[in-house]
Design a protein around this motif. Structure first.
Motif, PDB file in Angstrom:
ATOM      1  N   GLY A 257       0.777  -1.230   0.000  1.00 27.97           N
ATOM      2  CA  GLY A 257       0.000   0.000   0.000  1.00 27.97           C
ATOM      3  C   GLY A 257       0.804   1.272   0.000  1.00 27.97           C
ATOM      4  N   THR A 537      -4.830   4.028  -1.095  1.00 34.40           N
ATOM      5  CA  THR A 537      -4.652   2.660  -0.611  1.00 34.40           C
ATOM      6  C   THR A 537      -5.992   2.142  -0.117  1.00 34.40           C
ATOM      7  OG1 THR A 537      -2.353   3.077   0.046  1.00 34.40           O
ATOM      8  CG2 THR A 537      -3.462   1.200   1.061  1.00 34.40           C
ATOM      9  N   THR A 559      -3.654  -0.840  -4.487  1.00 30.34           N
ATOM     10  CA  THR A 559      -2.756   0.315  -4.400  1.00 30.34           C
ATOM     11  C   THR A 559      -2.891   1.088  -5.699  1.00 30.34           C
ATOM     12  OG1 THR A 559      -1.201  -0.945  -3.030  1.00 30.34           O
ATOM     13  CG2 THR A 559      -0.402   1.100  -4.009  1.00 30.34           C
TER      14      THR A 559
END
Length: 570
Positions: A257, A537, A559
């Motif tokens: 992330g 994220t 992501t």
């Protein structure tokens, strides 16, 4: 509608106000039906957002944002999942993450015997004289102390016996000490007559023989021998290895992330490679880089290497990294009073103060941020003194945003100086819970409880505190560091200085908006605001509301960097 009118209309829609009757142009990406934590004071939580190009064009309710979904728009149904500003790693070693994946991984080892087993297997798979490298051991995490030993670390005899022909160099988890076998010591020219280098120590037994343990700058003696063994490589081989390290690091980061990475020290050569990767579209996240070079090189090259938002905000180089001391775990942190478990030592000053003062002058001259690694209470005090002295050289106030990297152990008298001087405390939550079991052993109980990882105390004083992992010292996973920041809970269930815990929202800010501020990037990153870069994220659970002990189980589902999905959980 002109571009200015489009952004104004988008903002109006995001705020849920009237005044824009025209349908907005289709977005490139729309996220719907989520819990979106924006960290924008004007609209803290939303259900959906739209992205046009690489920027957020609207944030608001599902009904409003659906208007941005056209025939060619990528629409992602979040199905109630949490979307937050993309994690920003506030202090890590980018190429170090990749390099660690190419060498022996010693992070999980719980005994010296387990390390020897890993080296034994590597020797069997290596050619004679081939170097064997590893990283991640920590003597305070072993279940027993090997015998014989010095400062809890064994003598090199056992390692040298199983690898007589292959030089071995095993780096401490902190990166501030290493352990070498006899072959590596021989190649480095280390013997009974070898003096300690400035800022380092060759640890010796009672007879004066090197044990194999090298603290701080003493590691450089063996690293120089390793470098010499590789000096015959063709330039393209060196470049290929660096690129491979960067690729592995980027892959690891986006899977966890991380959309931006603040790299705590790279060479000019590494920056050249990063630029090439950006030019070729091969860097899937954003890098903000501290240069780690000597003053002579900095004076010559700083102007030509200053980069701001190179390649669509993929690469920025505007900071310098130096170190004033070492790490607490390796007895290298510079202390005001001796170590409780090594009373003959107050640690190591690894860079001369006059040299650091000159670095500060260069940073002012070339408009670079100065970031100084300081862990011990004296290391932090001396760093703040250098920063304060540099401020007196300014003819008028400037927003410098200089940083102390780690700021782990602070004398209470020095805490208010961060806010007073405008210095950022660039800290790593995970270090607290990783180190806490043995911090009292190093510092003594009283000093540990009054000086260690003073996050909330710094915040209350008005200082900006940021977050990260110092990877590969720790896993680059932001979730683990976030959990440490809000719980300060150790493996045995105890809580280390609970009064210093962050709230969940504070911890999220330290990993996003505050990290952006620490890099002069808060206008483009750190919150999900209209006009900012679309770095997002998406997590599989809500780390702001679930039970505290469930936080470590959170995983990254998506992501998104610049509106492009660069990672998707399989």
């Amino acid at each position: 509608m002109g571009s200015k009118g489009f952004w104004i209309c988008s903002l109006v829609l995001a705020l849920g106000l009237a005044g824009c009757s025209q349908e907005p142009p289709p977005a490139d990406l729309v996220l719907l039906d989520g819990k979106i934590i924006t960290l924008d004071d004007s609209l803290e939580e939303a259900q959906a957002l739209a992205v046009t190009g690489d920027r957020i064009s609207a944030v608001g309710s599902n009904d409003r944002i659906r208007r941005y979904a056209g025939e060619n728009t990528q629409v992602v149904d979040l199905q109630g999942r949490l979307a937050i500003p993309g994690f920003i790693e506030g202090h890590g070693h980018f190429l170090g993450i990749g390099a660690a994946k190419l060498n022996l991984d010693l992070m999980g080892t719980q005994s010296w015997e387990a390390i020897l087993d890993k080296v034994r297997a590597a020797v069997a798979d290596s050619q004679p004289e081939e170097w064997i490298l590893g990283r991640g051991w920590h003597q305070d995490k072993w279940t027993s102390t090997p015998q014989p030993s010095v400062d809890g670390v064994p003598l090199h005899g056992g390692l040298s016996a199983l690898s007589p022909d292959n030089p071995v160099l095993l780096t401490h988890a902190s990166g501030h000490a290493s352990f070498a076998n006899a072959k590596a010591l021989e190649l480095a020219g280390i013997n009974r007559r070898t003096s300690n280098p400035a800022g380092g120590e060759i640890v010796r037994d009672r007879r004066g023989n090197a044990t194999g343990l090298l603290r701080e700058t003493a590691q450089g003696l063996v690293r120089a021998a390793y470098g010499l063994s590789r000096s015959g490589r063709a330039p393209e081989q060196a470049e290929a290895e660096l690129r491979r390290q960067a690729e592995l690091a980027a892959e690891e980061c986006i899977s966890k992330g991380i959309t931006s990475f603040q790299d705590a020290g790279s060479s000019f050569q590494a920056v050249d490679s990063f630029k090439k990767m950006v030019d070729e579209g091969q860097l899937p996240l954003r890098l903000w880089v501290m240069l780690r070079e000597g003053n002579q090189s900095l004076a010559q090259k700083l102007p030509q290497y200053r980069l701001i938002d190179y390649g669509d905000h993929r690469l920025t180089v505007r900071a310098i990294k130096r170190s004033i001391d070492g790490a607490l775990g390796s007895h290298g942190a510079w202390l005001l009073e001796p170590y409780a478990d090594l009373p003959g030592s107050t640690g190591l000053n690894t860079t001369d103060l006059k040299e650091l003062a000159e670095t500060a002058r260069l940073a002012l001259e070339h408009d670079f941020q100065l970031c100084v690694h300081a862990i011990g209470d004296r290391g932090n005090r001396e760093t703040l003194n250098i920063f304060e002295q540099a401020l007196t050289q300014l003819s008028e106030p400037r927003d410098l945003r200089w940083r102390v990297e780690h700021a782990q152990h602070l004398h209470p008298d020095d805490v208010p100086r961060f806010s007073e001087l405008g210095v950022i405390a660039s800290m790593q939550g995970i270090h607290c819970t990783s180190d806490a079991p043995w911090v009292p052993q190093r510092l003594g109980a009283e000093r540990a409880l009054t000086e260690s990882y003073l996050w909330k105390t710094l915040m209350r004083s008005g200082a900006v505190v940021t977050n990260g992992t110092d990877a590969p010292v720790e896993d680059v996973d932001p979730i683990a560091s976030y959990y440490a920041s809000v719980s300060r809970k150790l493996k045995d269930g105890s809580v280390f200085m609970p009064e210093e815990r962050m709230t969940r929202l504070e911890a999220l800010r330290t990993y996003t908006l505050d990290n952006a501020y620490a890099a002069f990037e808060e206008q483009d990153k750190g919150s999900l605001s209209v006009g900012k870069l679309a770095d997002v994220t998406v997590l599989d659970r809500d780390i702001l509301s679930i039970a505290e002990d469930e936080i470590p189980g959170a995983r990254v589902d998506l992501t998104i960097v610049g509106g492009k999905v660069v990672y998707r959980q399989r």
